[in-house]
Design a protein around this motif. Structure first.
Motif, mmCIF file in Angstrom:
data_model
loop_
_atom_site.group_PDB
_atom_site.id
_atom_site.type_symbol
_atom_site.label_atom_id
_atom_site.label_comp_id
_atom_site.label_asym_id
_atom_site.label_seq_id
_atom_site.Cartn_x
_atom_site.Cartn_y
_atom_site.Cartn_z
ATOM 1 N N ASP A 164 0.832 -1.199 0.000
ATOM 2 C CA ASP A 164 0.000 0.000 0.000
ATOM 3 C C ASP A 164 0.870 1.254 0.000
ATOM 4 O O ASP A 164 0.596 2.222 -0.713
ATOM 5 N N GLY A 165 1.955 1.221 0.787
ATOM 6 C CA GLY A 165 2.889 2.345 0.792
ATOM 7 C C GLY A 165 3.545 2.537 -0.562
ATOM 8 O O GLY A 165 3.693 3.671 -1.046
ATOM 9 N N LEU A 166 3.956 1.439 -1.194
ATOM 10 C CA LEU A 166 4.547 1.519 -2.530
ATOM 11 C C LEU A 166 3.560 2.089 -3.539
ATOM 12 O O LEU A 166 3.915 2.912 -4.396
ATOM 13 N N TYR A 167 2.317 1.643 -3.428
ATOM 14 C CA TYR A 167 1.285 2.138 -4.352
ATOM 15 C C TYR A 167 1.129 3.645 -4.208
ATOM 16 O O TYR A 167 1.083 4.385 -5.211
ATOM 17 N N VAL A 169 5.631 -7.041 -6.599
ATOM 18 C CA VAL A 169 4.993 -5.766 -6.973
ATOM 19 C C VAL A 169 4.986 -5.535 -8.479
ATOM 20 O O VAL A 169 4.629 -4.452 -8.938
ATOM 21 N N LEU A 170 5.368 -6.537 -9.260
ATOM 22 C CA LEU A 170 5.369 -6.376 -10.712
ATOM 23 C C LEU A 170 3.969 -6.049 -11.223
ATOM 24 O O LEU A 170 3.792 -5.222 -12.131
ATOM 25 N N VAL A 196 12.042 8.311 0.087
ATOM 26 C CA VAL A 196 10.758 7.908 0.664
ATOM 27 C C VAL A 196 10.927 6.493 1.210
ATOM 28 O O VAL A 196 11.379 5.600 0.485
ATOM 29 N N VAL A 197 10.588 6.266 2.464
ATOM 30 C CA VAL A 197 10.751 4.943 3.072
ATOM 31 C C VAL A 197 9.396 4.265 3.227
ATOM 32 O O VAL A 197 8.432 4.893 3.690
ATOM 33 N N VAL A 198 9.316 2.999 2.825
ATOM 34 C CA VAL A 198 8.120 2.195 3.069
ATOM 35 C C VAL A 198 8.536 0.931 3.801
ATOM 36 O O VAL A 198 9.624 0.395 3.581
ATOM 37 N N SER A 199 7.664 0.460 4.684
ATOM 38 C CA SER A 199 7.957 -0.777 5.413
ATOM 39 C C SER A 199 6.666 -1.273 6.054
ATOM 40 O O SER A 199 5.600 -0.667 5.885
ATOM 41 N N THR A 258 -0.421 -3.919 8.458
ATOM 42 C CA THR A 258 -0.066 -2.601 8.974
ATOM 43 C C THR A 258 1.361 -2.258 8.585
ATOM 44 O O THR A 258 2.287 -3.024 8.870
ATOM 45 N N GLY A 259 1.522 -1.125 7.932
ATOM 46 C CA GLY A 259 2.855 -0.658 7.543
ATOM 47 C C GLY A 259 2.935 0.840 7.716
ATOM 48 O O GLY A 259 2.083 1.460 8.368
ATOM 49 N N TRP A 260 3.959 1.419 7.126
ATOM 50 C CA TRP A 260 4.118 2.875 7.226
ATOM 51 C C TRP A 260 4.909 3.400 6.041
ATOM 52 O O TRP A 260 5.599 2.651 5.340
ATOM 53 N N ILE A 261 4.757 4.692 5.831
ATOM 54 C CA ILE A 261 5.499 5.383 4.781
ATOM 55 C C ILE A 261 5.989 6.704 5.357
ATOM 56 O O ILE A 261 5.247 7.404 6.053
#
Length: 476
Positions: free
Chosen positions: A188-191, A214-215, A315-318, A330-333
């Motif tokens: 979701d963060g990548l999106y 994520v391809l 930009v960090v996503v995890s 649950t993640g974060w950006i």
């Protein structure tokens, strides 16, 4: 057993680990020798059992000793290790992101409980803190019944944003809770990041091989992919990355900089600093996926590219999906200078995990239980990886090469050029085993002799599956 002399300054476990290492180098203990048990060493050195455990854990992470369940702790044999995969330094043209039928089949495999999961992420339920998290979640709902029923705040619940911001400090980053947005997992963060930073037809830069999950996202967004060769040990090839930034002006660059998927490589700190500088110089935003950053085998958190970011281009996503709770989504950006755009997008198209889940995770982190869980998980994955690599050395064809990551959940394996891993994938699947062939990690048509393996589990079923794949590979 000789009693060691301890001094002030260094932690006892580190002094003990050094003393044992010195005795091994002096030949007091030789390769293959059994070392004193944890209880014996605790008694003879008058130190706590946990001190001895930590010392042996450090030595195991360094490859000096190995734990053999039910037999004891031994000096690691001095046999020649299998070589690392060859580094590919070719330049690749941009290619439209497209998913193949093989890609879809591999990802359907991840949902099949009947397949032995050698190459896919299926975290072991026994390795997750199910009971502790369930009790924490129940306690949150009991203490905050009204708040638990509310929609989560746009940025996410403040207690969790604070807890995430504190974790950034361990990686050398200063991040405010206001810079943290809670997402519904890493994808979701990548999106959100890619939607804010790119438009259909744009090119983005990724590692070769790249993380394939994520391809389909890239395909949906209509992006073209520029693959940059990477090393199994040091990650992306920085001179080629700079050349691509300068000559091709990509819209963004995605990197798994620590314990990458699928290779397991970690970009050295000096290269991470250089990448942050290149992002600033060429105004190319870096999307840094740090989902494996909490899983170092030696317990030492590596710095992120974000640690060296002075321009806000990183930009960090995890997420918590690879460490504690895949099902919590649950993640974060941390959006850097793109926070306004990403917050607008989040308001229109995305919400975070449920409020009680966020509050429970915040409490789990703040109580110290998350860090204790991580230490157990790090030891478990190191042991799993060691046993899996020993199995490869025993059962796989001569000439097999594999990476040796210092953390994470996966490593990369290459057979000789004559072994086609898509063919091996089909035969393994017929035998009830799920592996991940190298061709799904690239759009170039390369990596036909490559394979990703996951060490989230090690048991009799996994060992049998590994033996079977080795035999099948020898028959090709």
């Amino acid at each position: 057993m000789v009693r060691y002399t301890m001094t002030k300054g260094l932690p006892l476990y580190e002094q003990l680990a050094r003393k044992i290492s010195e005795q091994i180098m002096l030949g007091v203990f030789r390769p293959g020798d059994r070392l004193p048990s944890i209880r014996e060493l605790s008694r003879t050195q008058s130190v706590a059992i946990n001190t001895v455990k930590e010392a042996y854990y450090r030595l195991e992470a360094a490859g000096v000793v190995e734990l053999r369940p039910r037999y004891g702790i031994f000096v690691r044999p001095a046999s020649q290790p299998m070589s690392a995969p060859l580094e590919d330094t070719r330049q690749f043209d941009a290619a439209a992101a497209t998913t193949s039928e093989l890609w879809h089949q591999v990802h359907r495999d991840s949902e099949s409980a009947s397949l032995c999961p050698l190459g896919i992420f299926t975290l072991d339920d026994q390795a997750l803190p199910s009971d502790a998290l369930s009790r924490t979640l129940a306690g949150v709902i009991r203490r905050f019944p009204a708040r638990s029923l509310r929609l989560p705040a746009l940025r996410g619940e403040l207690p969790l944003r604070r807890a995430v911001a504190r974790r950034f400090a361990a990686a050398g980053c200063t991040v405010s809770p206001n810079e943290v947005l809670i997402s519904s997992g890493c994808t979701d963060g990548l999106y959100m990041a890619l939607t804010a930073l790119t438009k259909p037809g744009d090119s983005i830069v990724v590692e070769h091989p790249f993380f394939s999950s994520v391809l389909q996202l890239w395909e949906t967004l209509g992006l073209s992919i520029i693959e940059i060769p990477s090393s199994p040990e040091t990650g992306v090839h920085v001179p080629m990355l700079e050349h691509t930034f300068r000559e091709r002006a990509p819209a963004a660059c995605i990197l798994v900089s620590t314990f990458s998927n699928p290779v397991g490589s970690t970009i050295p700190a000096e290269n991470k600093k250089r990448i942050a500088q290149l992002a600033a110089r060429y105004s190319v935003p870096i999307i840094e996926d740090d989902v494996f950053g909490d899983l170092p085998h030696d317990g030492v958190r590596r710095p992120m590219i974000k640690s060296f970011d002075t321009s806000g281009e990183v930009v960090v996503v995890s997420s918590f999906s690879k460490t504690v709770a895949p099902g919590y989504r649950t993640g974060w950006i941390v959006p850097g200078r793109y926070q306004q755009e990403i917050e607008r997008l989040k308001a229109a198209a995305s919400h975070a995990a449920a409020t009680p889940v966020q509050l429970a995770l915040a409490e789990f982190l703040d109580s110290g239980r998350y860090d204790r869980h991580l230490r157990r998980l790090q030891r478990r994955y190191l042991s799993n990886m060691t046993q899996m690599m020993e199995g490869i050395e025993r059962y796989f064809p001569a000439g097999t090469r594999f990476s040796r990551p210092k953390g994470g959940l996966v490593f990369w394996l290459e057979f000789c050029a004559s072994i086609d891993t898509p063919t091996l994938y089909n035969r393994a699947r017929e035998a009830g085993i799920a592996i991940t062939p190298g061709t799904v990690f690239t759009l170039t048509g390369a990596l036909k002799n490559g394979l990703r393996l996951s060490f989230t589990r090690w048991d009799e079923r996994i060992e049998h599956g590994l033996t079977t794949v080795g035999e099948l590979a020898k028959s090709l």
